[in-house]
Design an enzyme around this catalytic site. Structure first.
Site, mmCIF file in Angstrom:
data_model
loop_
_atom_site.group_PDB
_atom_site.id
_atom_site.type_symbol
_atom_site.label_atom_id
_atom_site.label_comp_id
_atom_site.label_asym_id
_atom_site.label_seq_id
_atom_site.Cartn_x
_atom_site.Cartn_y
_atom_site.Cartn_z
ATOM 1 N N TRP A 14 0.765 -1.114 -0.143
ATOM 2 C CA TRP A 14 -0.001 0.095 -0.140
ATOM 3 C C TRP A 14 0.956 1.322 -0.167
ATOM 4 O O TRP A 14 0.551 2.267 0.418
ATOM 5 C CB TRP A 14 -1.199 0.168 1.247
ATOM 6 C CG TRP A 14 -2.132 -1.196 1.003
ATOM 7 C CD1 TRP A 14 -1.829 -2.155 1.823
ATOM 8 C CD2 TRP A 14 -3.127 -1.387 0.279
ATOM 9 N NE1 TRP A 14 -2.903 -3.068 1.322
ATOM 10 C CE2 TRP A 14 -3.470 -2.088 0.634
ATOM 11 C CE3 TRP A 14 -3.702 -0.206 -0.668
ATOM 12 C CZ2 TRP A 14 -4.857 -2.890 -0.229
ATOM 13 C CZ3 TRP A 14 -4.982 -0.726 -1.457
ATOM 14 C CH2 TRP A 14 -5.500 -1.952 -1.001
ATOM 15 N N LYS B 193 -3.842 6.031 -5.790
ATOM 16 C CA LYS B 193 -3.571 7.327 -4.850
ATOM 17 C C LYS B 193 -3.369 8.463 -5.886
ATOM 18 O O LYS B 193 -2.332 8.387 -6.606
ATOM 19 C CB LYS B 193 -2.263 7.022 -4.202
ATOM 20 C CG LYS B 193 -1.938 8.407 -3.296
ATOM 21 C CD LYS B 193 -2.909 8.353 -2.039
ATOM 22 C CE LYS B 193 -2.505 9.296 -1.231
ATOM 23 N NZ LYS B 193 -1.270 8.819 -0.321
ATOM 24 N N ASP C 69 -33.818 2.270 -13.116
ATOM 25 C CA ASP C 69 -34.592 2.844 -12.114
ATOM 26 C C ASP C 69 -34.480 4.215 -12.101
ATOM 27 O O ASP C 69 -33.571 5.068 -12.574
ATOM 28 C CB ASP C 69 -33.690 2.337 -10.909
ATOM 29 C CG ASP C 69 -34.483 2.855 -9.632
ATOM 30 O OD1 ASP C 69 -35.090 2.441 -9.196
ATOM 31 O OD2 ASP C 69 -33.516 3.801 -8.869
ATOM 32 N N GLU D 175 -38.871 2.467 -15.090
ATOM 33 C CA GLU D 175 -39.684 2.877 -13.866
ATOM 34 C C GLU D 175 -39.788 4.313 -14.018
ATOM 35 O O GLU D 175 -39.088 5.183 -13.825
ATOM 36 C CB GLU D 175 -38.659 2.465 -12.736
ATOM 37 C CG GLU D 175 -39.434 2.404 -11.430
ATOM 38 C CD GLU D 175 -38.963 3.485 -10.286
ATOM 39 O OE1 GLU D 175 -39.353 3.024 -9.229
ATOM 40 O OE2 GLU D 175 -37.946 4.067 -10.634
#
Length: 670
Positions: free
Chosen positions: A83, A117, A329, A383
């Site tokens: 990391w 990053k 949606d 919808e």
């Protein structure tokens, strides 16, 4: 453009808005021409961003690309680098706001975790790549990361092409996580092994899966999406989802996805909320950026980069996972700057008053064109609650290109009727008008109740009808009046809704057998319990309970509808209604549907004028096999009676005994 579009020709009430409708149509054509370089490439070629951006394995190793115009420096960090930022994992700027990283084959391994990053003027932060196709959450820290997903033996789909059956479309709406009996989050494998066979047996030919796109908060029902290209890892792996879809296809079941392009989660580290230090890379600026009711962010559909991202997302799910289409949606929220909030939509002028987001309308039109270009047999459903004309009309006719629109008025009508009116006040004329109230040139998906009614704070139809008695009187032999009434009306409501469709019918998982209580996802307020975020299949499996009667009826009803060729396109002809008697009758070709909504009165020799002949009962809500009283003899053939007054109309009297609170379907046999 002097030509009058077919959308307007079919509806003269749209003539005053010809300029607006034509303008939207031409805007979509212009944008398509721009994106396809005036036809040099196809819309499908344009919508292939997922093949360029994100992480890919090549012959020489790995290549990763990201679009981050506001970034000044980007590193890939992960388990492979402890990391930490390392020069060998630093991306290079390649122009047009894009960044690239090439790595040798041994630099990344399947299963490793990674993020970006990103540095920008005045700030820095960790971000999950916008095009990440696999995102996982750490069980302990609850932190999300992208994951390298390139298994040596990746799942291979069956080679036989799948063509969805839409004659008619019968949808079983479902949620993977809550599809299991146990008090836990269900998996793709469990759904494939346990739930798919139930759906196939019930006769549905399509499943609509909710909450597929990765979402940080489980309780959002999947509607606060953070990672648009990643299948939710809480249910399993990408290969397990592919296996599920392939298995469904083998059972003749189409699979459509509840796709969320109407808004995005605000999350910055997991999502797109402030990608590369630019809160507007994907979203509108100013007051339009945040959705006032959903605590989410609204895409800027006017940006070509956003259109590219969303169109590529549509194609990705079809290409990579073989989804057969989408239920979009929150379309109402996309269409209007107000998101439809506080608007009444009482006249056609409300659809063309300048308060519509023409960029969103253009995007939806292009999305439908793309989806059907990728797969001509694909299914798209909107919808949408406002009733926008042309939503489910062909794009070449001036419409937006959806195959179907949700008939959202119907579940609203049923729940309002049950909550506000006693049985004696139910009017068949009102019921028939509501279930057939739609634009004739647009197909709809009818449904008796929505999944929203099962969420915390509301009740399903069966719970509205029976309520607390469901806890004490669903055992055979212990049913009381409330249970008998609730079951009778539950069957009648679903029958009148399903048999008046002009496109398709939808049922939410478990509602076919009257699943009790509500849905409450694990959250702090309930101790993170899954007690109510599951389906109690044992209720319908236990023959000592009455739930199976409702499921058995639903299965027979679906079999009836699916057994008639082109059922959804057969004209519906009202035969009779009498609001005083509370009787309704209508026909579709050789089928006659008769309803007695009267709670107290049964009728003997009630007459209806129909085509002369012999009629046999094919379905009866009051049959004992469905938990009814069995008051009528369904083995009898009903012969019509001649009446000289109607000789010229080729009609005779069909006289029936119709018990109170029951419905019967008859087929003309001779």
């Amino acid at each position: 453009m002097n030509k009058t579009l077919n959308l307007i020709k079919r509806d003269s009430w749209l003539e005053p808005y010809k300029e607006a409708i034509t303008g939207r149509y031409e805007h979509a054509l212009y944008k398509e021409s721009e994106l396809t370089e005036k036809g040099k490439i196809t819309l499908s070629d344009f919508a292939s961003g997922y093949l360029y951006f994100g992480l890919h394995r090549t012959i020489d190793g790995w290549i990763f690309r990201e679009c981050a115009p506001n970034a000044t420096c980007i590193y890939m960090i992960g388990t492979f680098s402890d990391w930490q930022e390392k020069e060998s994992y630093k991306l290079q700027r390649i122009g047009n706001g894009n960044w690239e990283l090439k790595l040798p084959a041994d630099a990344l391994k399947h299963g490793e975790l990674y993020k970006l990053k990103i540095y920008w003027e005045g700030g820095q932060g960790e971000r999950i790549p916008a095009w990440a196709t696999r995102v996982v959450q750490d069980d302990i820290t609850k932190i999300f990361s992208a994951q390298v997903w390139f298994p040596e033996e990746a799942f291979q789909f069956s080679k036989t092409p799948f063509i969805p059956k839409k004659d008619p479309l019968l949808i079983y709406e479902c949620h993977i996580g809550m599809a299991q009996q146990e008090e836990k989050v269900g998996t793709y494998n469990e759904f494939r092994e346990k739930t798919l066979p139930r759906i196939a047996k019930a006769g549905y030919n399509c499943i609509q899966i909710m909450a597929i796109q990765e979402h940080p908060y489980y309780g959002s029902f999947g509607y606060h999406v953070s990672n648009f290209f990643a299948a939710s890892s809480r249910f399993g792996t990408p290969d397990e989802l592919k296996f599920l879809i392939d298995t469904a296809h083998g059972l003749g079941i189409a699979v459509i996805m509840d796709i969320v392009h109407s808004h995005a989660a605000k999350n910055e580290i997991e999502g797109l909320g402030n990608f590369a230090g630019d809160p507007y890379q994907y979203f509108y600026q100013g007051a339009k950026r945040e959705h006032p009711a959903w605590d989410s962010l609204c895409f800027d559909y006017g940006k070509n980069e956003v259109i590219h991202f969303l169109l590529s997302n549509c194609k990705f799910w079809m290409d990579e996972y073989k989804f057969d289409g989408f239920r979009f949606d929150g379309v109402t929220s996309m269409l209007y700057y107000s998101h439809g909030l506080g608007e009444a939509f009482v006249g056609y002028g409300d659809y063309f008053n300048g308060h519509q987001d023409d960029n969103a309308i253009c995007y939806l039109t292009l999305a439908n064109k793309l989806i059907h270009q990728v797969n001509p047999e694909a299914i798209t459903i909107a919808e949408e609650v406002s009733g926008m004309p042309g939503l489910a009309a062909k794009t070449e006719d001036g419409g937006y290109g959806f195959d179907y629109r949700m008939a959202m008025n119907i579940p609203d009508y049923w729940i309002k009727t049950i909550k506000e009116k006693i049985d004696e006040d139910w009017k068949p004329s009102s019921i028939f008008w509501e279930v057939t109230n739609r634009r004739k040139d647009e197909k709809t998906i009818s449904y008796a109740e929505s999944h929203d009614q099962a969420l915390v704070g509301d009740k399903t139809l069966i719970f509205r009808l029976i309520d607390a008695d469901m806890y004490w009187h669903m055992q055979k032999g212990s049913e009381n009046y409330t249970v008998h009434r609730g079951m009778a009306l539950h069957k009648m409501i679903r029958l009148v809704t399903a048999t008046t469709i002009n496109g398709g019918y939808l049922n939410f998982m478990g509602n076919e057998f009257g699943h009790p209580e509500w849905i409450d996802f694990p959250r702090e307020g309930n101790g993170w319990s899954c007690k109510y975020a599951r389906r109690q299949w044992d209720l319908v499996d236990r023959k000592t309970l009455v739930y199976h009667y409702l499921a058995d009826f639903d299965q027979q009803m679906i079999e009836l509808v699916e057994g008639v060729k082109d059922f959804q396109n057969i004209p519906i002809e009202e035969i009779w209604h009498n609001d005083g008697d509370q009787i309704l009758a209508y026909k579709r070709e050789d089928l006659v549907f008769v309803f007695n909504f009267n709670p107290a009165k049964s009728f003997t020799d009630y007459g209806f004028l129909v085509a002369p002949g012999s009629y046999s009962v094919v379905l009866n809500t009051d049959a004992k096999e469905f938990g009814g009283n069995g008051l009528a003899d369904d083995t009898i053939k009903h012969l019509t009676n001649f009446d000289p007054l109607y000789k010229g109309e080729n009609k005779e009297w069909l006289k029936l005994y119709i018990p109170a609170r029951s419905a019967v379907v008859l087929r003309k046999t001779e």
